[in-house]
Each structure stands twice: as structure tokens, then as C-alpha cells.
Design a protein around this motif. Structure first.
Motif, PDB file in Angstrom:
ATOM      1  N   ASP A  85       0.833  -1.206   0.000  1.00 37.45           N
ATOM      2  CA  ASP A  85       0.000   0.000   0.000  1.00 37.45           C
ATOM      3  C   ASP A  85       0.868   1.257   0.000  1.00 37.45           C
ATOM      4  O   ASP A  85       0.514   2.262  -0.632  1.00 37.45           O
ATOM      5  CB  ASP A  85      -0.919   0.000   1.219  1.00 37.45           C
ATOM      6  CG  ASP A  85      -1.917  -1.158   1.202  1.00 37.45           C
ATOM      7  OD1 ASP A  85      -2.142  -1.737   0.115  1.00 37.45           O
ATOM      8  OD2 ASP A  85      -2.453  -1.487   2.279  1.00 37.45           O
ATOM      9  N   ALA A  86       2.005   1.205   0.693  1.00 31.65           N
ATOM     10  CA  ALA A  86       2.924   2.349   0.709  1.00 31.65           C
ATOM     11  C   ALA A  86       3.506   2.587  -0.687  1.00 31.65           C
ATOM     12  O   ALA A  86       3.709   3.743  -1.087  1.00 31.65           O
ATOM     13  CB  ALA A  86       4.047   2.111   1.721  1.00 31.65           C
ATOM     14  N   PHE A  87       3.791   1.515  -1.425  1.00 31.86           N
ATOM     15  CA  PHE A  87       4.271   1.677  -2.803  1.00 31.86           C
ATOM     16  C   PHE A  87       3.226   2.400  -3.658  1.00 31.86           C
ATOM     17  O   PHE A  87       3.566   3.262  -4.478  1.00 31.86           O
ATOM     18  CB  PHE A  87       4.576   0.317  -3.440  1.00 31.86           C
ATOM     19  CG  PHE A  87       5.725  -0.433  -2.834  1.00 31.86           C
ATOM     20  CD1 PHE A  87       6.731   0.232  -2.146  1.00 31.86           C
ATOM     21  CD2 PHE A  87       5.816  -1.806  -2.966  1.00 31.86           C
ATOM     22  CE1 PHE A  87       7.805  -0.468  -1.598  1.00 31.86           C
ATOM     23  CE2 PHE A  87       6.882  -2.513  -2.423  1.00 31.86           C
ATOM     24  CZ  PHE A  87       7.876  -1.840  -1.741  1.00 31.86           C
ATOM     25  N   LEU A  88       1.963   2.058  -3.457  1.00 33.80           N
ATOM     26  CA  LEU A  88       0.890   2.695  -4.219  1.00 33.80           C
ATOM     27  C   LEU A  88       0.804   4.185  -3.898  1.00 33.80           C
ATOM     28  O   LEU A  88       0.640   5.015  -4.806  1.00 33.80           O
ATOM     29  CB  LEU A  88      -0.440   2.001  -3.920  1.00 33.80           C
ATOM     30  CG  LEU A  88      -0.625   0.610  -4.530  1.00 33.80           C
ATOM     31  CD1 LEU A  88      -1.786  -0.115  -3.875  1.00 33.80           C
ATOM     32  CD2 LEU A  88      -0.866   0.715  -6.026  1.00 33.80           C
ATOM     33  N   ARG A  89       0.914   4.535  -2.632  1.00 31.73           N
ATOM     34  CA  ARG A  89       0.881   5.951  -2.251  1.00 31.73           C
ATOM     35  C   ARG A  89       2.092   6.685  -2.820  1.00 31.73           C
ATOM     36  O   ARG A  89       1.969   7.805  -3.323  1.00 31.73           O
ATOM     37  CB  ARG A  89       0.849   6.092  -0.732  1.00 31.73           C
ATOM     38  CG  ARG A  89      -0.441   5.604  -0.084  1.00 31.73           C
ATOM     39  CD  ARG A  89      -0.533   6.064   1.373  1.00 31.73           C
ATOM     40  NE  ARG A  89       0.566   5.573   2.177  1.00 31.73           N
ATOM     41  CZ  ARG A  89       0.569   4.398   2.810  1.00 31.73           C
ATOM     42  NH1 ARG A  89      -0.476   3.582   2.694  1.00 31.73           N
ATOM     43  NH2 ARG A  89       1.600   4.022   3.538  1.00 31.73           N
ATOM     44  N   TRP A  90       3.246   6.063  -2.734  1.00 33.52           N
ATOM     45  CA  TRP A  90       4.484   6.674  -3.233  1.00 33.52           C
ATOM     46  C   TRP A  90       4.375   6.975  -4.728  1.00 33.52           C
ATOM     47  O   TRP A  90       4.853   8.008  -5.205  1.00 33.52           O
ATOM     48  CB  TRP A  90       5.644   5.731  -2.950  1.00 33.52           C
ATOM     49  CG  TRP A  90       6.924   6.082  -3.633  1.00 33.52           C
ATOM     50  CD1 TRP A  90       7.888   6.947  -3.207  1.00 33.52           C
ATOM     51  CD2 TRP A  90       7.392   5.564  -4.893  1.00 33.52           C
ATOM     52  NE1 TRP A  90       8.922   7.007  -4.111  1.00 33.52           N
ATOM     53  CE2 TRP A  90       8.638   6.167  -5.149  1.00 33.52           C
ATOM     54  CE3 TRP A  90       6.870   4.645  -5.811  1.00 33.52           C
ATOM     55  CZ2 TRP A  90       9.370   5.878  -6.300  1.00 33.52           C
ATOM     56  CZ3 TRP A  90       7.597   4.365  -6.952  1.00 33.52           C
ATOM     57  CH2 TRP A  90       8.835   4.981  -7.187  1.00 33.52           C
ATOM     58  N   ALA A  91       3.746   6.072  -5.466  1.00 32.59           N
ATOM     59  CA  ALA A  91       3.636   6.241  -6.916  1.00 32.59           C
ATOM     60  C   ALA A  91       2.830   7.485  -7.295  1.00 32.59           C
ATOM     61  O   ALA A  91       2.976   7.999  -8.408  1.00 32.59           O
ATOM     62  CB  ALA A  91       3.006   5.008  -7.546  1.00 32.59           C
ATOM     63  N   GLU A  92       2.004   7.977  -6.377  1.00 32.70           N
ATOM     64  CA  GLU A  92       1.189   9.161  -6.649  1.00 32.70           C
ATOM     65  C   GLU A  92       1.862  10.451  -6.196  1.00 32.70           C
ATOM     66  O   GLU A  92       1.353  11.545  -6.481  1.00 32.70           O
ATOM     67  CB  GLU A  92      -0.168   9.021  -5.943  1.00 32.70           C
ATOM     68  CG  GLU A  92      -0.996   7.831  -6.420  1.00 32.70           C
ATOM     69  CD  GLU A  92      -1.327   7.919  -7.899  1.00 32.70           C
ATOM     70  OE1 GLU A  92      -1.566   9.040  -8.396  1.00 32.70           O
ATOM     71  OE2 GLU A  92      -1.331   6.859  -8.569  1.00 32.70           O
ATOM     72  N   GLU A  93       2.991  10.335  -5.525  1.00 36.41           N
ATOM     73  CA  GLU A  93       3.671  11.538  -5.027  1.00 36.41           C
ATOM     74  C   GLU A  93       4.455  12.211  -6.145  1.00 36.41           C
ATOM     75  O   GLU A  93       4.951  11.544  -7.056  1.00 36.41           O
ATOM     76  CB  GLU A  93       4.629  11.162  -3.887  1.00 36.41           C
ATOM     77  CG  GLU A  93       3.940  10.602  -2.650  1.00 36.41           C
ATOM     78  CD  GLU A  93       4.937  10.098  -1.619  1.00 36.41           C
ATOM     79  OE1 GLU A  93       6.164  10.164  -1.901  1.00 36.41           O
ATOM     80  OE2 GLU A  93       4.497   9.631  -0.561  1.00 36.41           O
ATOM     81  N   PRO A  94       4.588  13.543  -6.098  1.00 33.13           N
ATOM     82  CA  PRO A  94       5.408  14.232  -7.106  1.00 33.13           C
ATOM     83  C   PRO A  94       6.881  13.919  -6.905  1.00 33.13           C
ATOM     84  O   PRO A  94       7.345  13.688  -5.785  1.00 33.13           O
ATOM     85  CB  PRO A  94       5.106  15.714  -6.846  1.00 33.13           C
ATOM     86  CG  PRO A  94       4.707  15.762  -5.406  1.00 33.13           C
ATOM     87  CD  PRO A  94       3.975  14.483  -5.135  1.00 33.13           C
ATOM     88  N   LEU A  95       7.632  13.905  -8.000  1.00 38.86           N
ATOM     89  CA  LEU A  95       9.073  13.669  -7.924  1.00 38.86           C
ATOM     90  C   LEU A  95       9.769  14.882  -7.326  1.00 38.86           C
ATOM     91  O   LEU A  95       9.400  16.025  -7.605  1.00 38.86           O
ATOM     92  CB  LEU A  95       9.648  13.394  -9.312  1.00 38.86           C
ATOM     93  CG  LEU A  95       9.623  11.935  -9.798  1.00 38.86           C
ATOM     94  CD1 LEU A  95       8.203  11.484 -10.061  1.00 38.86           C
ATOM     95  CD2 LEU A  95      10.478  11.761 -11.044  1.00 38.86           C
ATOM     96  N   ASP A  96      10.782  14.624  -6.485  1.00 41.08           N
ATOM     97  CA  ASP A  96      11.609  15.710  -5.977  1.00 41.08           C
ATOM     98  C   ASP A  96      13.017  15.573  -6.558  1.00 41.08           C
ATOM     99  O   ASP A  96      13.293  14.671  -7.350  1.00 41.08           O
ATOM    100  CB  ASP A  96      11.641  15.730  -4.444  1.00 41.08           C
ATOM    101  CG  ASP A  96      12.190  14.447  -3.835  1.00 41.08           C
ATOM    102  OD1 ASP A  96      13.073  13.813  -4.465  1.00 41.08           O
ATOM    103  OD2 ASP A  96      11.772  14.076  -2.732  1.00 41.08           O
ATOM    104  N   ALA A  97      13.902  16.467  -6.158  1.00 45.41           N
ATOM    105  CA  ALA A  97      15.245  16.495  -6.746  1.00 45.41           C
ATOM    106  C   ALA A  97      16.006  15.196  -6.502  1.00 45.41           C
ATOM    107  O   ALA A  97      16.783  14.745  -7.356  1.00 45.41           O
ATOM    108  CB  ALA A  97      16.027  17.682  -6.193  1.00 45.41           C
TER     109      ALA A  97
END
Length: 205
Positions: free
Chosen positions: A77-89
Motif C-alpha cells: 500500500d505504501a508503494f501505491l501511495r508513493w507512486a502518486e507523489e510528485p518527484l523531488d530532486a
């Protein structure tokens, strides 16, 4: 620990491990939910088969290194949430290492990350081989969680040495009751797994 599950190192002495999702060295760039310690958990049946694989690998001069075993559903589930986060530097370097040619969402579409993972059933492992003489990891033509076609078992373009090493790993694992996942040379599941329909969510720790 849930009944029927153990720390793999307790039943399979001599095996090495580096639980990537318990560390900062993984495609998300941080420890993942549900991984409280850097150890590998699996079913007792998995451990029995891994002990056979350890012995067969040793006969060829190789040892086994595990990167992942049982994976709590909360980690998926954490992988799924991470996939929706914006990329940072800092994501650019991780993208270069782990998913250079695809987006985060395509990790799921192309079958590199699952919304319901066989790891959560407790009898799937991510692993590689190392030389017993030098302790160095064998060249496999790409690292763990390189989500790219070069990681496929049938990939063209890998060196002869890497192809041979992948074949050694596959031979050892399949001879000990595991089946391979065609998209990832490091991913094997126990054919006769004890919990084929259950996805567990207790933490590793």
C-alpha cells in the motif's frame, strides 16, 4: 511473528541478506512501512526449500543473498501511495537506478510492482548469488529492482557471463521447488506455497 513464519536466518544458516525495504537503499528512497528490522521473514516451507537451494548453490561455488521475502500488505500500500507523489530532486538518481525508462505508474502496469504481491503470502523471495571464494555478488546484468526489460529472463543484450549466472540461479531455484517470474531475474516463488490465497499484513520485526 505469526505462527508458521520465521526469520529465515534462524532456519537457514549461512545465508546472507540485505532487506532493502528496511533501508534507505530502495526505489522509494526510504524505509518502507512494515519493515521494522533488516531481516528476512518467510514461511517454514520457504526456509526448507531455501536450505536445499543453499546446498545446491554451494556445490557450484555460490552462496545466496536475499533482498526480500515476506512483504506486509501495508508495504505494498505504501508503494501505491508513493507512486502518486510528485518527484523531488533526489528522485532523479533513484529513477536512473531503478526505473530509467518508465514512470512510477508504469511500474504497476508493466508488472514490476503489484497491488497484491506474492511476497505478502510469505513464500516468495528476491535473491541473487555470490561467490563463496570472494564473497562478491555475481554479475547478473542489472541490479535488484531495476524495472526495465533488461531484467527479464529472456532479455537480449546482457553479457554471456550475466546470462550464465542468471541460468545458474534459475537452475538452483527451480530444482528446489521454486518458479521464476519472467520479468525479474531475482524473483522466485515456492510452487507449493502453504498460503496461496492469503495476503498477510503483520510487520517484519
Amino acid at each position: 511473528m505469526r505462527e508458521g513464519f520465521v526469520f529465515v536466518d534462524e532456519l537457514v544458516p549461512g545465508i546472507r541478506w540485505d532487506s532493502k525495504y528496511a533501508t534507505w537503499d530502495n526505489f522509494t528512497g526510504k524505509p518502507v512501512d512494515g519493515y521494522l528490522v533488516n531481516r528476512i521473514v518467510g514461511t517454514r516451507e520457504l526456509c526448507a526449500a531455501l536450505a536445499q537451494a543453499r546446498d545446491k548453490a554451494a556445490a557450484l561455488g555460490f552462496g545466496i543473498l536475499l533482498w526480500d521475502g515476506y512483504r506486509p500488505q501495508r508495504a505494498v500500500d505504501a508503494f501505491l501511495r508513493w507512486a502518486e507523489e510528485p518527484l523531488d530532486a533526489q528522485d532523479e538518481e533513484r529513477k536512473r537506478i531503478h526505473y530509467p525508462a518508465i514512470t512510477r505508474q508504469e511500474m504497476f502496469e508493466k508488472g514490476y510492482v503489484a497491488t497484491r504481491s506474492g511476497h505478502s503470502r510469505g513464500s516468495t523471495v528476491d535473491l541473487t548469488l555470490f561467490s563463496l571464494a570472494t564473497r562478491a555478488l555475481l554479475d547478473m546484468g542489472g541490479g535488484h529492482d531495476l524495472m526495465d526489460e533488461v531484467s527479464h529472463h529472456s532479455a537480449a543484450g546482457v553479457s554471456e557471463a550475466a546470462a550464465r549466472n542468471r541460468a545458474h540461479l534459475c537452475s538452483v531455484m527451480e530444482s528446489c521447488g521454486f518458479s521464476r517470474y519472467d520479468n525479474e531475474w531475482w524473483h522466485y516463488s515456492l510452487v507449493e506455497e502453504p498460503y496461496p490465497d492469503t495476503y498477510f499484513d503483520f510487520p517484519v520485526g
